[in-house]
Design a protein around this motif. Structure first.
Motif, mmCIF file in Angstrom:
data_model
loop_
_atom_site.group_PDB
_atom_site.id
_atom_site.type_symbol
_atom_site.label_atom_id
_atom_site.label_comp_id
_atom_site.label_asym_id
_atom_site.label_seq_id
_atom_site.Cartn_x
_atom_site.Cartn_y
_atom_site.Cartn_z
ATOM 1 N N PRO A 270 0.822 -1.216 0.000
ATOM 2 C CA PRO A 270 0.000 0.000 0.000
ATOM 3 C C PRO A 270 0.856 1.266 0.000
ATOM 4 O O PRO A 270 1.879 1.341 0.676
ATOM 5 N N VAL A 271 0.436 2.246 -0.780
ATOM 6 C CA VAL A 271 1.121 3.538 -0.878
ATOM 7 C C VAL A 271 0.071 4.621 -0.710
ATOM 8 O O VAL A 271 -0.988 4.567 -1.338
ATOM 9 N N LEU A 272 0.369 5.603 0.112
ATOM 10 C CA LEU A 272 -0.587 6.673 0.360
ATOM 11 C C LEU A 272 -0.522 7.800 -0.653
ATOM 12 O O LEU A 272 -1.520 8.300 -1.106
ATOM 13 N N GLN A 273 0.687 8.218 -1.009
ATOM 14 C CA GLN A 273 0.852 9.436 -1.788
ATOM 15 C C GLN A 273 1.096 9.152 -3.263
ATOM 16 O O GLN A 273 2.190 8.749 -3.635
ATOM 17 N N LYS A 274 0.075 9.396 -4.052
ATOM 18 C CA LYS A 274 0.212 9.228 -5.499
ATOM 19 C C LYS A 274 -0.046 10.538 -6.231
ATOM 20 O O LYS A 274 0.151 10.618 -7.428
ATOM 21 N N SER A 275 -0.514 11.544 -5.500
ATOM 22 C CA SER A 275 -0.795 12.848 -6.102
ATOM 23 C C SER A 275 -0.674 13.924 -5.024
ATOM 24 O O SER A 275 -0.555 13.615 -3.835
ATOM 25 N N GLU B 12 -3.023 15.825 -4.034
ATOM 26 C CA GLU B 12 -4.219 15.721 -3.190
ATOM 27 C C GLU B 12 -4.004 14.669 -2.088
ATOM 28 O O GLU B 12 -4.447 14.857 -0.954
ATOM 29 N N ASP B 13 -3.331 13.584 -2.440
ATOM 30 C CA ASP B 13 -3.032 12.544 -1.451
ATOM 31 C C ASP B 13 -2.092 13.072 -0.367
ATOM 32 O O ASP B 13 -2.249 12.754 0.810
ATOM 33 N N VAL B 14 -1.120 13.880 -0.778
ATOM 34 C CA VAL B 14 -0.181 14.475 0.179
ATOM 35 C C VAL B 14 -0.947 15.391 1.129
ATOM 36 O O VAL B 14 -0.751 15.349 2.351
ATOM 37 N N ASP B 15 -1.853 16.201 0.568
ATOM 38 C CA ASP B 15 -2.657 17.099 1.398
ATOM 39 C C ASP B 15 -3.533 16.315 2.373
ATOM 40 O O ASP B 15 -3.679 16.696 3.536
ATOM 41 N N LEU B 16 -4.106 15.221 1.902
ATOM 42 C CA LEU B 16 -4.957 14.396 2.759
ATOM 43 C C LEU B 16 -4.143 13.734 3.872
ATOM 44 O O LEU B 16 -4.583 13.678 5.024
ATOM 45 N N LEU B 17 -2.950 13.258 3.550
ATOM 46 C CA LEU B 17 -2.078 12.683 4.573
ATOM 47 C C LEU B 17 -1.751 13.731 5.629
ATOM 48 O O LEU B 17 -1.776 13.445 6.832
ATOM 49 N N PHE C 70 22.021 2.131 2.968
ATOM 50 C CA PHE C 70 21.510 2.182 1.600
ATOM 51 C C PHE C 70 22.231 3.270 0.817
ATOM 52 O O PHE C 70 22.292 4.421 1.244
ATOM 53 N N PRO C 71 22.793 2.938 -0.357
ATOM 54 C CA PRO C 71 23.637 3.887 -1.079
ATOM 55 C C PRO C 71 22.896 4.947 -1.894
ATOM 56 O O PRO C 71 23.497 5.943 -2.278
ATOM 57 N N GLY C 72 21.613 4.763 -2.164
ATOM 58 C CA GLY C 72 20.915 5.708 -3.035
ATOM 59 C C GLY C 72 19.729 6.353 -2.367
ATOM 60 O O GLY C 72 19.588 6.335 -1.147
ATOM 61 N N MET C 73 18.876 6.938 -3.203
ATOM 62 C CA MET C 73 17.640 7.541 -2.715
ATOM 63 C C MET C 73 16.594 6.461 -2.491
ATOM 64 O O MET C 73 16.538 5.478 -3.223
ATOM 65 N N LEU C 74 15.762 6.673 -1.503
ATOM 66 C CA LEU C 74 14.682 5.736 -1.233
ATOM 67 C C LEU C 74 13.581 5.869 -2.274
ATOM 68 O O LEU C 74 13.368 6.954 -2.830
ATOM 69 N N LYS C 75 12.862 4.776 -2.502
ATOM 70 C CA LYS C 75 11.657 4.849 -3.321
ATOM 71 C C LYS C 75 10.638 5.663 -2.536
ATOM 72 O O LYS C 75 10.697 5.725 -1.306
ATOM 73 N N LYS C 76 9.687 6.259 -3.233
ATOM 74 C CA LYS C 76 8.749 7.145 -2.534
ATOM 75 C C LYS C 76 7.945 6.407 -1.471
ATOM 76 O O LYS C 76 7.674 6.954 -0.414
ATOM 77 N N GLU C 77 7.601 5.134 -1.707
ATOM 78 C CA GLU C 77 6.844 4.406 -0.679
ATOM 79 C C GLU C 77 7.705 4.126 0.555
ATOM 80 O O GLU C 77 7.211 4.171 1.685
ATOM 81 N N ASP C 78 8.999 3.867 0.355
ATOM 82 C CA ASP C 78 9.888 3.661 1.496
ATOM 83 C C ASP C 78 10.115 4.968 2.256
ATOM 84 O O ASP C 78 10.183 4.978 3.485
#
Length: 176
Positions: A45-50, A52-57, A114-122
């Motif tokens: 499950p991922v919360l932020q896809k837009s 609007e999702d960020v605002d709702l979170l 971890f050597p790089g950037m995290l995925k947005k869900e992580d």
């Protein structure tokens, strides 16, 4: 025979990507990849896809959360709690993010290597773990409070490091 060669090529390609091989399939939140039969959101499950999702979170976090004795996190506002995104929020908070100090420290240790950037869900799950840790810090006393606070600071440093990596990239790049 032809498909075997293709399979071997794909294995070789995956093992020799740009990120060190042990990080190709890094799973910081393994419970996100386990099917929960009782959950409406079954897998990753991922919360932020837009936006609007960020605002709702943000609204979920600004509105009061309740954490009961069993460490179950719920949104106090019944109207907000009835939304589809609130169900996903419930799943991420109660089934995905770690809740014990040992699990959170283990996560922190894996993230620090971890050597790089995290995925947005992580990244999202790490921030929610940090929010949970802040709550536990505020509710604790004595040595426990110090332990939770130290864990919070470690997660904060990891999140800031990831944000610095994001900001050092080209201005047009976004988290994928």
């Amino acid at each position: 025979m032809h498909w075997k060669m293709l399979f071997l090529f794909l294995l070789y390609y995956n093992a020799h990507g740009t990120v060190p091989p042990r990080w190709n399939r890094a799973t910081f939140f393994p419970s996100a990849h386990r099917v929960k039969r009782s959950s409406a959101v079954l897998l990753n499950p991922v919360l932020q896809k837009s936006q609007e999702d960020v605002d709702l979170l943000f609204e979920f976090l600004l509105g009061e959360l309740k954490i009961d004795d069993d460490l179950k996190i719920t949104i106090k506002d019944e109207e907000l709690a009835s939304t589809r995104k609130a169900i996903t929020f419930d799943t991420v908070c109660n089934d995905v993010i770690p809740k014990s100090i040992t699990e959170i420290r283990r996560l922190s240790s894996r993230l620090s290597g971890f050597p790089g950037m995290l995925k947005k869900e992580d990244f999202e799950r790490t921030v929610l773990t940090m929010v949970y840790t802040a709550y536990r810090t505020a509710q604790s006393q004595g040595h426990q409070k110090d332990t939770w606070a130290e864990t919070f600071v470690n997660l904060y440093k990891l999140v800031m490091h990831d944000l610095k990596l994001l900001s050092s990239q080209a201005p047009t790049s976004q988290r994928t």
